[in-house]
Design a protein around this motif. Structure first.
Motif, PDB file in Angstrom:
ATOM      1  N   ARG A   3      42.619  28.888  11.034  1.00 26.29           N
ATOM      2  CA  ARG A   3      42.477  28.505  12.653  1.00 26.29           C
ATOM      3  C   ARG A   3      40.942  29.755  12.949  1.00 26.29           C
ATOM      4  NH1 ARG A   3      47.357  29.379  16.655  1.00 26.29           N
ATOM      5  NH2 ARG A   3      45.677  29.864  17.859  1.00 26.29           N
ATOM      6  N   HIS A  46      39.884  29.776   4.232  1.00 27.50           N
ATOM      7  CA  HIS A  46      41.935  30.640   4.084  1.00 27.50           C
ATOM      8  C   HIS A  46      42.491  29.725   3.327  1.00 27.50           C
ATOM      9  CE1 HIS A  46      41.282  34.174   6.026  1.00 27.50           C
ATOM     10  NE2 HIS A  46      40.104  33.872   6.124  1.00 27.50           N
ATOM     11  N   GLU A  77      48.743  35.053  13.599  1.00 25.67           N
ATOM     12  CA  GLU A  77      49.716  37.056  12.885  1.00 25.67           C
ATOM     13  C   GLU A  77      48.673  37.206  12.797  1.00 25.67           C
ATOM     14  OE1 GLU A  77      52.078  36.320  10.398  1.00 25.67           O
ATOM     15  OE2 GLU A  77      52.676  34.269  11.361  1.00 25.67           O
TER      16      GLU A  77
HETATM   17  S1  SF4 Z   1      46.673  33.284   9.829  1.00 31.23           S
HETATM   18 FE1  SF4 Z   1      45.143  33.500   7.910  1.00 31.23          FE
HETATM   19  S2  SF4 Z   1      43.964  31.660   8.312  1.00 31.23           S
HETATM   20 FE2  SF4 Z   1      45.006  31.936   9.638  1.00 31.23          FE
HETATM   21  S3  SF4 Z   1      43.568  32.610  11.901  1.00 31.23           S
HETATM   22 FE3  SF4 Z   1      45.255  34.235  10.399  1.00 31.23          FE
HETATM   23  S4  SF4 Z   1      43.835  35.061   8.830  1.00 31.23           S
HETATM   24 FE4  SF4 Z   1      42.860  33.400   9.685  1.00 31.23          FE
END
Ligand code: SF4
Ligand code: SF4
Length: 342
Positions: free
Chosen positions: A231, A266, A319
């Protein structure tokens, strides 16, 4: 030249402009936000002034207009390929200063990077664009545009200030004068810019980055925390990776189309190669790649950072991973300081 119009006068101007231009601005889409029952602000075509969201940051950047999420590069049928045409109508996009500055970064990626052969698909959309700048004097909670030096720009055709049912306009391009003739009254408006953000980011000195920082323990936190959703990449105005998809049409074995579709450094599979190899298997390694790409190797190549400090990635991460803080940690490492305490 600067003038002040009422909203209804500005609305009349937009309707005239709309005959020649497709106009895009941040628009609120109700009920389809990240969480149940929430809204999202995304760039969309507008027909009137009342749809413009000028007092909130858009969740997505305007990038999806000139670098679409999915873009057909050509259709194929037997041995023939056809590149899809686009219409002649020009674009006006209402953008904040940081997003305007992101265009210089995309220019480096799509145009300068290719020697004499810039990206045809990007260029033909970019060439259509006129910019109406949305003045941004305060910024928002997660912004750090000042730290990145991306808070100001003179790259606009008209600057706009929305205030109390009035719209002030400052003209950088006389091409638009005719639309505003006999409307509004003269003012001394000139746009102001954000001078300070709550979030401060120390950008690392690239001359102090050493190879051992690639192996530092600071990246392991992200292996535990990041869920590789991508994201942060998709909301970013400067992330430019895509993958290719060849789509075959049902029942027509020799016909189909090739598309490019946004990709994310990612997500799983991004660096997969033939033979089962993969450059960056852990999520921490992927975060490390993104951070170094934004504030180190892009800068080494082009002389400036690949981040505008828009803060969208920090806001969208499920997260609560803070990219801005990861840059601060890298800067501390580069200065030889202890990064404990996160
Ligand atoms: S969990 Fe990882 S991939 Fe997803 S928005 Fe956060 S940093 Fe980016
Ligand atoms: S990395 Fe984050 S703060 Fe920087 S331009 Fe991309 S979304 Fe904005």
């Amino acid at each position: 030249m600067s003038i002040e119009l009422t909203c209804s006068q500005f609305d009349e101007v937009l309707k005239e402009l709309n005959k020649e231009y497709t106009i895009f601005a941040p628009v609120k889409h109700e009920g389809i936000g990240t969480y149940s029952g929430t809204d999202i602000v995304r760039y969309s075509e507008i027909k009137d002034v009342y749809s413009i969201i000028h007092d909130e940051k858009s969740d997505f950047s305007p990038k999806e207009i000139y670098f679409p999420i999915t873009q057909t590069l050509f259709y194929f049928f037997n041995d023939e390929e056809v590149v899809p045409q686009i219409d002649d109508k020009k674009y006006i996009i209402l953008m904040r200063p940081c997003d305007i500055n992101s265009l210089s970064i995309l220019e480096s990626v799509f145009i300068k990077n290719g020697g004499n052969n810039g990206d045809y698909y990007y260029k033909r959309l970019r060439d259509k664009i006129k910019i109406f700048m949305l003045e941004c004097r305060e910024g928002f909670d997660s912004c750090f545009c000042v730290s990145m030096g991306m808070n100001e720009t003179n790259n606009y055709d008209i600057a706009l200030r929305f205030n109390d049912n009035k719209v002030s306009c400052h003209f950088n391009n006389s091409e638009f004068d005719k639309y505003f003739q006999d409307k509004g009254k003269k003012t001394d408006f000139s746009p102001e810019f954000v001078k300070s953000n709550q979030v401060k980011v120390a950008v690392p000195d690239i001359n102090k980055i050493t190879m051992d920082m690639f192996q530092d323990d600071i990246w392991s936190e992200y292996t535990k925390r990041c869920i590789a959703c991508g994201r942060c990449n998709f909301v970013c105005p400067t992330c430019t990776c895509w993958s290719m998809q060849d789509i075959k049409y049902d029942g027509q074995p020799n016909a189909g189309e090739r598309r490019r579709v946004w990709a994310s450094c990612h997500v799983d599979g991004y660096t997969d190669m033939a033979g089962g190899h993969s450059f960056r298997r852990s999520n921490g390694e992927r975060m490390r790649f993104k951070v170094f790409h934004k504030v180190y190797d892009f800068k080494k190549r082009f002389g400036y950072n690949m981040c505008t400090g828009c803060g969208r990635c920090d806001e969208v991460c499920p997260e609560y991973i803070s990219y801005s803080n990861s840059v601060n940690k890298l800067a501390k490492l580069a200065e030889g300081a202890n990064t404990d305490g996160k």
